[in-house]
Design a protein around this motif. Structure first.
Motif, PDB file in Angstrom:
ATOM      1  N   ILE A  50       0.852  -1.198   0.000  1.00  0.00           N
ATOM      2  CA  ILE A  50       0.000   0.000   0.000  1.00  0.00           C
ATOM      3  C   ILE A  50       0.882   1.241   0.000  1.00  0.00           C
ATOM      4  O   ILE A  50       1.603   1.498   0.963  1.00  0.00           O
ATOM      5  N   PRO A  51       0.848   2.046  -1.055  1.00  0.00           N
ATOM      6  CA  PRO A  51       1.673   3.259  -1.095  1.00  0.00           C
ATOM      7  C   PRO A  51       1.132   4.327  -0.153  1.00  0.00           C
ATOM      8  O   PRO A  51      -0.065   4.373   0.141  1.00  0.00           O
ATOM      9  N   THR A  52       2.036   5.165   0.309  1.00  0.00           N
ATOM     10  CA  THR A  52       1.640   6.245   1.218  1.00  0.00           C
ATOM     11  C   THR A  52       0.606   7.154   0.591  1.00  0.00           C
ATOM     12  O   THR A  52      -0.322   7.634   1.266  1.00  0.00           O
ATOM     13  N   THR A 106      10.379  18.589   9.298  1.00  0.00           N
ATOM     14  CA  THR A 106      11.566  17.752   9.228  1.00  0.00           C
ATOM     15  C   THR A 106      12.523  18.316   8.188  1.00  0.00           C
ATOM     16  O   THR A 106      12.193  19.256   7.456  1.00  0.00           O
ATOM     17  N   ALA A 107      13.730  17.728   8.102  1.00  0.00           N
ATOM     18  CA  ALA A 107      14.763  18.273   7.226  1.00  0.00           C
ATOM     19  C   ALA A 107      14.354  18.301   5.750  1.00  0.00           C
ATOM     20  O   ALA A 107      14.506  19.340   5.091  1.00  0.00           O
ATOM     21  N   PRO A 108      13.845  17.200   5.161  1.00  0.00           N
ATOM     22  CA  PRO A 108      13.432  17.287   3.752  1.00  0.00           C
ATOM     23  C   PRO A 108      12.324  18.299   3.518  1.00  0.00           C
ATOM     24  O   PRO A 108      12.314  18.993   2.493  1.00  0.00           O
ATOM     25  N   TYR A 118       4.691  15.486  17.037  1.00  0.00           N
ATOM     26  CA  TYR A 118       5.680  14.455  16.735  1.00  0.00           C
ATOM     27  C   TYR A 118       5.008  13.088  16.587  1.00  0.00           C
ATOM     28  O   TYR A 118       5.365  12.300  15.712  1.00  0.00           O
ATOM     29  N   ALA A 119       4.049  12.811  17.452  1.00  0.00           N
ATOM     30  CA  ALA A 119       3.372  11.510  17.411  1.00  0.00           C
ATOM     31  C   ALA A 119       2.676  11.292  16.079  1.00  0.00           C
ATOM     32  O   ALA A 119       2.651  10.167  15.561  1.00  0.00           O
ATOM     33  N   GLY A 120       2.127  12.342  15.509  1.00  0.00           N
ATOM     34  CA  GLY A 120       1.450  12.209  14.226  1.00  0.00           C
ATOM     35  C   GLY A 120       2.388  11.814  13.106  1.00  0.00           C
ATOM     36  O   GLY A 120       1.964  11.183  12.127  1.00  0.00           O
ATOM     37  N   MET A 121       3.670  12.175  13.219  1.00  0.00           N
ATOM     38  CA  MET A 121       4.653  11.751  12.230  1.00  0.00           C
ATOM     39  C   MET A 121       5.249  10.393  12.565  1.00  0.00           C
ATOM     40  O   MET A 121       5.559   9.596  11.673  1.00  0.00           O
ATOM     41  N   GLU A 168      11.580  10.799   4.291  1.00  0.00           N
ATOM     42  CA  GLU A 168      10.129  10.894   4.114  1.00  0.00           C
ATOM     43  C   GLU A 168       9.703  12.358   3.993  1.00  0.00           C
ATOM     44  O   GLU A 168      10.076  13.210   4.805  1.00  0.00           O
ATOM     45  N   PHE A 169       8.906  12.634   2.982  1.00  0.00           N
ATOM     46  CA  PHE A 169       8.488  14.011   2.723  1.00  0.00           C
ATOM     47  C   PHE A 169       6.978  14.193   2.816  1.00  0.00           C
ATOM     48  O   PHE A 169       6.490  15.149   3.422  1.00  0.00           O
ATOM     49  N   LEU A 170       6.220  13.266   2.230  1.00  0.00           N
ATOM     50  CA  LEU A 170       4.781  13.461   2.104  1.00  0.00           C
ATOM     51  C   LEU A 170       4.074  13.485   3.450  1.00  0.00           C
ATOM     52  O   LEU A 170       3.247  14.371   3.717  1.00  0.00           O
ATOM     53  N   LEU A 171       4.366  12.521   4.314  1.00  0.00           N
ATOM     54  CA  LEU A 171       3.680  12.461   5.610  1.00  0.00           C
ATOM     55  C   LEU A 171       3.928  13.712   6.458  1.00  0.00           C
ATOM     56  O   LEU A 171       2.969  14.312   6.970  1.00  0.00           O
ATOM     57  N   PRO A 172       5.193  14.143   6.638  1.00  0.00           N
ATOM     58  CA  PRO A 172       5.385  15.398   7.395  1.00  0.00           C
ATOM     59  C   PRO A 172       4.710  16.594   6.746  1.00  0.00           C
ATOM     60  O   PRO A 172       4.204  17.473   7.434  1.00  0.00           O
TER      61      PRO A 172
END
Length: 267
Positions: free
Chosen positions: A106-108, A215-217, A128-131, A199-203
């Motif tokens: 399952i893709p993000t 986050t850094a990205p 933070y918990a959400g990430m 990871e970029f999309l979730l944050p």
């Protein structure tokens, strides 16, 4: 029967192919480094400017918190789940394993929207918990698959010997199998850390209104938007973000390669 020897022509052909792929991978990186250093002037002050203007101290701290937590939790759970599915042989183990495999398919992008609304309804957006929680679940699917393959390759005689010595399943796992499986575990750790760090999309979705939690990205993306034409500064920021993952891989590369190759060795 002995394996056929590789001819000199085949060996040189292999080297040529490897050099070609190495060049394709390294040439873009050389260009990035050259632009970041503003060669031939060799201006290293670009990195300091990028660090300050991009607020990378905050973004790197956030990435470290998220990555370390995800790797630690997912690794421990993956080891235990892989051990259970690979050695204990309980009823329904196959169905449980297929459930973990489904998590790999399952893709993000397919779940990020409903996931965001679930996190928001639970009050976990912009936290933070959400990430951490979604990325831990994603990493757990791969980690369980990886560790199950390792534990299934453990000689049954070793497990039987541990049982005969009075070792419980818990003791067998942590005192016998885990020390033996360091290459496989470290490979899982490196891969999980790389995926979590990048990871970029979730944050982007989860911390949409909390700049201090980027986050850094994600921070690099916003930094790029405000410095679209300052290429040395952008390249310096990209190198700053990539540096921790590169250092981690270089530090653990021997064990990483050993873990990747261990699956090809058959008893």
């Amino acid at each position: 029967m002995t394996a056929p020897l590789i001819s000199a022509r085949e060996r040189w052909l292999n080297y040529a192919v490897l050099l070609l792929f190495a060049a394709l991978a390294l040439v873009p990186m050389v260009g990035v480094v050259a632009q970041a250093l503003n060669l031939p002037d060799l201006d290293v002050a670009t990195f300091g400017r990028a660090w300050r203007e991009g607020h990378f101290a905050t973004y790197m701290r956030n990435s470290v918190i998220v990555t370390v937590t995800v790797v630690a939790v997912a690794s421990v759970l993956s080891i235990m789940a892989g051990y259970a599915l690979g050695t204990l042989g309980f009823r329904g183990a196959g169905a449980v394993f297929l459930l973990f495999l489904a998590g790999l398919t399952i893709p993000t992008e397919a779940i990020v929207v409903p996931l965001y609304f679930d996190l928001r309804s639970a009050g976990l957006d912009n936290t933070y918990a959400g990430m951490i929680l979604p990325q831990t679940a994603q990493s757990l699917a791969f980690g369980t698959f990886w560790m199950r393959a390792y534990f299934r390759g453990v000689p049954p005689a070793l497990l039987e010997a541990a049982r005969m010595d009075g070792a419980s399943s818990w003791t067998t796992l942590w005192r016998v199998l885990v020390p033996m499986g360091r290459p496989a575990i470290l490979t899982m750790v490196v891969l999980t850390a790389m995926w979590t760090w990048n990871e970029f999309l979730l944050p982007l979705v989860v911390v949409n209104s909390a700049e201090d939690l980027r986050t850094a990205p994600l921070g690099l993306s916003f930094f790029q938007g405000s410095h679209q034409t300052d290429y040395p500064l952008l390249m310096a920021g990209a190198l700053i973000i990539a540096a921790p993952v590169v250092v981690l891989y270089l530090f653990l590369q021997r064990r990483f390669i050993a873990g990747m190759l261990s699956g090809a060795v058959k008893e």
